[in-house]
Design a protein around this motif. Structure first.
Motif, short mmCIF file in Angstrom:
data_model
loop_
_atom_site.label_atom_id
_atom_site.label_comp_id
_atom_site.label_asym_id
_atom_site.label_seq_id
_atom_site.Cartn_x
_atom_site.Cartn_y
_atom_site.Cartn_z
N VAL A 460 0.84 -1.19 0.00
CA VAL A 460 0.00 0.00 0.00
C VAL A 460 0.88 1.24 0.00
O VAL A 460 1.76 1.39 0.84
CB VAL A 460 -0.93 0.02 1.23
CG1 VAL A 460 -1.80 1.26 1.22
CG2 VAL A 460 -1.79 -1.24 1.27
N TYR A 461 0.62 2.13 -0.95
CA TYR A 461 1.25 3.45 -0.95
C TYR A 461 0.17 4.48 -0.63
O TYR A 461 -0.86 4.55 -1.29
CB TYR A 461 1.88 3.79 -2.31
CG TYR A 461 2.46 5.18 -2.32
CD1 TYR A 461 3.73 5.41 -1.81
CD2 TYR A 461 1.73 6.25 -2.81
CE1 TYR A 461 4.26 6.68 -1.79
CE2 TYR A 461 2.25 7.52 -2.80
CZ TYR A 461 3.52 7.74 -2.28
OH TYR A 461 4.04 9.01 -2.25
N VAL A 471 -6.75 -0.21 -6.60
CA VAL A 471 -6.03 -1.48 -6.61
C VAL A 471 -5.71 -1.84 -8.06
O VAL A 471 -6.60 -1.82 -8.91
CB VAL A 471 -6.86 -2.60 -5.97
CG1 VAL A 471 -6.12 -3.94 -6.05
CG2 VAL A 471 -7.18 -2.26 -4.51
N GLU A 472 -4.45 -2.18 -8.30
CA GLU A 472 -4.03 -2.58 -9.65
C GLU A 472 -3.54 -4.02 -9.63
O GLU A 472 -2.70 -4.39 -8.80
CB GLU A 472 -2.91 -1.68 -10.16
CG GLU A 472 -2.38 -2.11 -11.53
CD GLU A 472 -1.25 -1.24 -12.04
OE1 GLU A 472 -0.78 -1.50 -13.17
OE2 GLU A 472 -0.83 -0.31 -11.32
N TYR A 473 -4.06 -4.83 -10.57
CA TYR A 473 -3.50 -6.14 -10.85
C TYR A 473 -2.64 -5.98 -12.10
O TYR A 473 -3.15 -5.61 -13.17
CB TYR A 473 -4.60 -7.17 -11.08
CG TYR A 473 -5.19 -7.71 -9.80
CD1 TYR A 473 -4.70 -8.86 -9.21
CD2 TYR A 473 -6.23 -7.03 -9.17
CE1 TYR A 473 -5.23 -9.35 -8.03
CE2 TYR A 473 -6.77 -7.51 -7.98
CZ TYR A 473 -6.26 -8.67 -7.41
OH TYR A 473 -6.79 -9.14 -6.24
N TRP A 503 -0.78 -2.46 -5.14
CA TRP A 503 -0.34 -3.30 -6.26
C TRP A 503 -0.56 -4.77 -5.91
O TRP A 503 -0.22 -5.21 -4.80
CB TRP A 503 1.14 -3.08 -6.55
CG TRP A 503 1.71 -4.09 -7.52
CD1 TRP A 503 2.17 -5.34 -7.24
CD2 TRP A 503 1.84 -3.94 -8.94
NE1 TRP A 503 2.58 -5.98 -8.38
CE2 TRP A 503 2.39 -5.14 -9.44
CE3 TRP A 503 1.55 -2.90 -9.83
CZ2 TRP A 503 2.66 -5.33 -10.78
CZ3 TRP A 503 1.82 -3.10 -11.18
CH2 TRP A 503 2.37 -4.29 -11.65
N ARG A 504 -1.12 -5.53 -6.88
CA ARG A 504 -1.21 -6.99 -6.77
C ARG A 504 -0.75 -7.63 -8.07
O ARG A 504 -0.83 -7.02 -9.13
CB ARG A 504 -2.65 -7.42 -6.43
CG ARG A 504 -3.06 -7.06 -5.01
CD ARG A 504 -4.49 -7.45 -4.70
NE ARG A 504 -4.85 -7.13 -3.32
CZ ARG A 504 -6.08 -7.23 -2.84
NH1 ARG A 504 -7.08 -7.64 -3.62
NH2 ARG A 504 -6.33 -6.92 -1.59
N HIS A 505 -0.28 -8.86 -7.99
CA HIS A 505 0.37 -9.52 -9.11
C HIS A 505 -0.61 -10.28 -10.00
O HIS A 505 -1.48 -11.00 -9.51
CB HIS A 505 1.42 -10.52 -8.60
CG HIS A 505 2.44 -9.92 -7.69
ND1 HIS A 505 3.44 -9.10 -8.13
CD2 HIS A 505 2.60 -10.01 -6.34
CE1 HIS A 505 4.18 -8.72 -7.11
NE2 HIS A 505 3.69 -9.26 -6.01
N PHE A 532 8.31 -0.95 -3.19
CA PHE A 532 8.08 0.06 -4.24
C PHE A 532 9.38 0.49 -4.90
O PHE A 532 9.40 0.81 -6.09
CB PHE A 532 7.33 1.25 -3.66
CG PHE A 532 5.86 0.97 -3.48
CD1 PHE A 532 5.02 0.83 -4.57
CD2 PHE A 532 5.32 0.82 -2.21
CE1 PHE A 532 3.67 0.56 -4.42
CE2 PHE A 532 3.97 0.55 -2.04
CZ PHE A 532 3.14 0.42 -3.15
N GLU A 533 10.49 0.50 -4.16
CA GLU A 533 11.77 0.80 -4.79
C GLU A 533 12.13 -0.28 -5.82
O GLU A 533 12.63 0.02 -6.91
CB GLU A 533 12.87 0.91 -3.74
CG GLU A 533 12.76 2.14 -2.86
CD GLU A 533 11.94 1.85 -1.61
OE1 GLU A 533 11.09 0.94 -1.65
OE2 GLU A 533 12.14 2.55 -0.60
#
Length: 641
Positions: A460-461, A471-473, A503-505, A532-533
């Motif tokens: 989570v950012y 939310v992004e897949y 972010w999700r994979h 995130f880095e």
């Protein structure tokens, strides 16, 4: 931690306008779905052939499988009937593959985590106990109560094949759950065979078996030529079990549990790639052999053996076993006897009702008590269909009939019970799955985020309690995800603390062979607080995500390299990525990037302006819903007096 900064690289206009997630290659599809269906159909066909053969020419059927064989040299020989060769030798190979699966699941698979294993373990145990109790109740007074072992096991081959034939779409998580259950079920069934159905026991040969097993354990340290050593020692262990009186098929399980299993290390993969590049530059026989050996050795022998033996088990051993054991005479007398036989009815009730009640009941109880983890998509109706399918107890049920019952007439009654129970269980599972699919067609499949955002789990950012959630897949090698990442950076800058981004994979395994490895590397970095880095580093250079590139990025970020490399091969990291992929499958996500705004799937454009408008609309809807709830709350309070 900073928001991921990426290079805005537009996708190649020649690329397709959508990339599809979770589409395996043709070969992979044939292996995973076509192979399981074909194996199940072959098993059914062999069963029907055996029944027709046994009824059309019973004497010939019995005479063929009673053919005597002698194997040996001079005075050292073994005498077998063809039927015994199938049940004692070929089935040892089947149990060997079962043991390999057991070892893998407990080492790097679904059963490595207690919270993950709790539900299928409980379901498997109750799926053993409840059918046993029902059989004993129904068969009470028959004199064959000792045959309760016939109803304990689920046929893994039929379970997987049946799910492929009649199961729901996007059944990945259900398949994983049922496979884990089947592994524990097999352990229980094999233990019962060893403890209950071993009649004549001679301990001395087991000392020879123990020496052979020690040799198998230490063979892993032999640098080359391990295959012939494993094979020789496995035969010694099998012969020792045969001489001891313990059923020799159990030797297959014992040997399999001693075969090492591990995830490929980055060093091994990198070494194999280096040799492959050397062969490309200088294509000689020596370099070809070295590259091939290195590629093979990077994969554990457990997984190599599973891949090697699986086709023979599915397409040869199990069909031959059915041909040798399913030859039930279905004459009027046999059917009449089975219709009034407490043994046959005990088998039918135990498998059809007992498995359904045991598996579904225990799963529901464990879920309500919060004792284990069940992922999105495992609804009660789908679990019910899977529980019903567990009532197909074909292979081991027929196998145990020969061990538990010595009366040919009662054996026939029990076999009729197994066949009827398998048909009824399959029909019941089909009906449940069909009803489930009809119900789900009217629902908003994939329109609602099934796994709520969990700051303790998710990446989570932004503020954890922000009113807006995106939310992004996605896939680290997808050009469309790269472009969307730049857009999301603009949106985050515009909304600030009002937005949390997750972010999700959902790696595109068909198009991007390194996508899963990149996802796992990001999870390994997340364990050191640098997700995130690492995400930014992966997006900046999508074309270079080989093992050496991943290690170089980790080193540049200052990560603890020993821990990073250890985490890369851990089952926890692999399970975390697999969970996201199964979540995506359960929500029918077939293209990336796929976005969810405040829990609802976003179907519009992905440019910054469109996302901002959609987020603001979602925020307005949330505020309106909150206001409506607040206004209705006082009226719901009971009046005092």
């Amino acid at each position: 931690m900073s928001v991921p900064v990426v290079i805005d690289r537009s996708p190649d206009p020649e690329r397709p306008q959508a990339e599809r997630a979770h589409e395996p290659s043709i070969a992979s599809w044939v292996r995973s779905m076509g192979a399981t269906r074909t194996g199940a159909l072959l098993l059914v066909a062999s069963t029907l052939v055996a029944i027709v053969w046994a009824n059309a020419w019973h004497e010939g059927y019995e005479a063929f499988w009673d053919t005597h064989l002698s194997v040996g040299v001079a005075d050292l020989s073994l005498e077998f009937t063809l039927h015994a060769l199938v049940n004692d030798a070929l089935m040892a190979i089947f149990f060997f593959t079962v043991g390999l699966e057991v070892r893998r699941e407990f080492t790097i698979g679904e059963l490595t985590s207690w919270s993950r294993a709790m539900v299928p373990v409980a379901a498997a145990l109750c799926g053993l106990v409840v059918p046993t109790v029902l059989y004993l109740l129904v068969a009470r007074g028959s004199g064959w109560e000792s045959a309760w072992g016939v109803v304990i096991s689920t046929d893994t081959a039929f379970l997987v094949g049946g799910l492929a034939l009649v199961g729901p779409r996007a059944a990945g998580r259900l398949r994983t759950f049922l496979l884990a259950l089947a592994v524990v079920d097999d352990i229980g069934a094999l233990s019962i065979i060893a403890l209950v159905y071993t009649e004549q026991f001679t301990p001395l040969p087991l000392l020879v078996a123990a020496v052979g097993m020690v040799g198998i354990w230490f063979t892993r340290y032999v640098p080359t030529g391990r295959g012939p050593i494993y094979a020789t020692l496995a035969i010694v262990v099998w012969l020792a079990f045969l001489a001891s009186g313990v059923h020799p098929t159990l030797a297959g399980v014992v040997v399999a549990l001693l075969v090492p299993v591990y995830r490929p290390t980055r060093q091994d993969v990198e070494h194999a790639l280096a040799l492959a590049r050397t062969f490309r530059q200088s294509p000689t026989t020596e370099y070809a052999r070295a590259a091939a050996n290195s590629l093979r050795e990077s994969i554990s022998i457990n997984e190599r053996l599973q891949s090697a033996y699986a086709p023979y088990v599915s397409f040869v051993i199990l069909p031959v076993f059915a041909l040798a054991n399913a030859g039930v005479q279905v004459s009027g007398d046999v059917l009449a006897a089975a219709a009034t036989s407490p043994v046959a009815w005990g088998v039918v009730v135990a498998l059809v009702v007992g498995k359904l009640v045991g598996v579904l009941g225990s799963t529901t109880l464990v879920r309500r008590l919060g004792l284990g983890e069940l992922g999105p998509g495992l609804t009660t109706s789908r679990l019910a269909g899977g529980a019903a399918l567990c009532g197909v107890g074909f292979t081991l049920s027929l196998f145990i009939i020969d061990l538990a019952i010595d009366d040919p007439a009662v054996q026939n009654e029990a076999r009729v019970g197994v066949l009827v129970a398998s048909v009824l269980a399959f029909a019941l599972a089909t009906a449940i799955f069909r009803a489930t699919e009809r119900t789900s067609r009217g629902a908003e499949v994939g329109q609602v985020l099934q796994r709520p955002v969990d700051p303790a789990r998710d990446h989570v950012y932004g503020p954890p309690d922000a009113p807006l959630t995106l939310v992004e897949y996605g896939d680290f090698q997808c050009g469309f995800c790269l472009k969307t990442a730049g857009t999301i950076q603009e949106v985050v800058g515009e909304l600030g603390g009002r937005l949390r981004y997750v972010w999700r994979h959902a790696p595109l395994v068909r198009y991007h062979p390194n996508a899963v490895a990149a996802a796992e590397a990001s999870e390994a970095a997340a364990l050191q607080g640098r997700f995130f880095e690492f995400e930014r580093a992966l997006f900046v250079d999508q074309e270079h995500q080989q093992p050496a590139d991943i290690l170089r990025r980790a080193e540049e970020l200052g990560l603890d390299m020993a821990r990073f490399e250890r985490d890369l091969t851990s089952s926890a990291v692999a399970a975390r990525v697999r969970d996201d992929m199964l979540d995506a499958e359960a929500m029918d996500i077939t293209a990336v990037p796929t976005l969810f705004i405040n829990g609802r799937r976003h179907t519009g454009p992905h440019d910054a302006r469109s996302l901002l408008l959609a987020l603001e609309a979602a925020g307005e809807a949330a505020r309106a819903a909150t206001a409506a709830t607040a206004q209705s709350a006082p009226s719901a309070q009971p009046s005092g007096g």
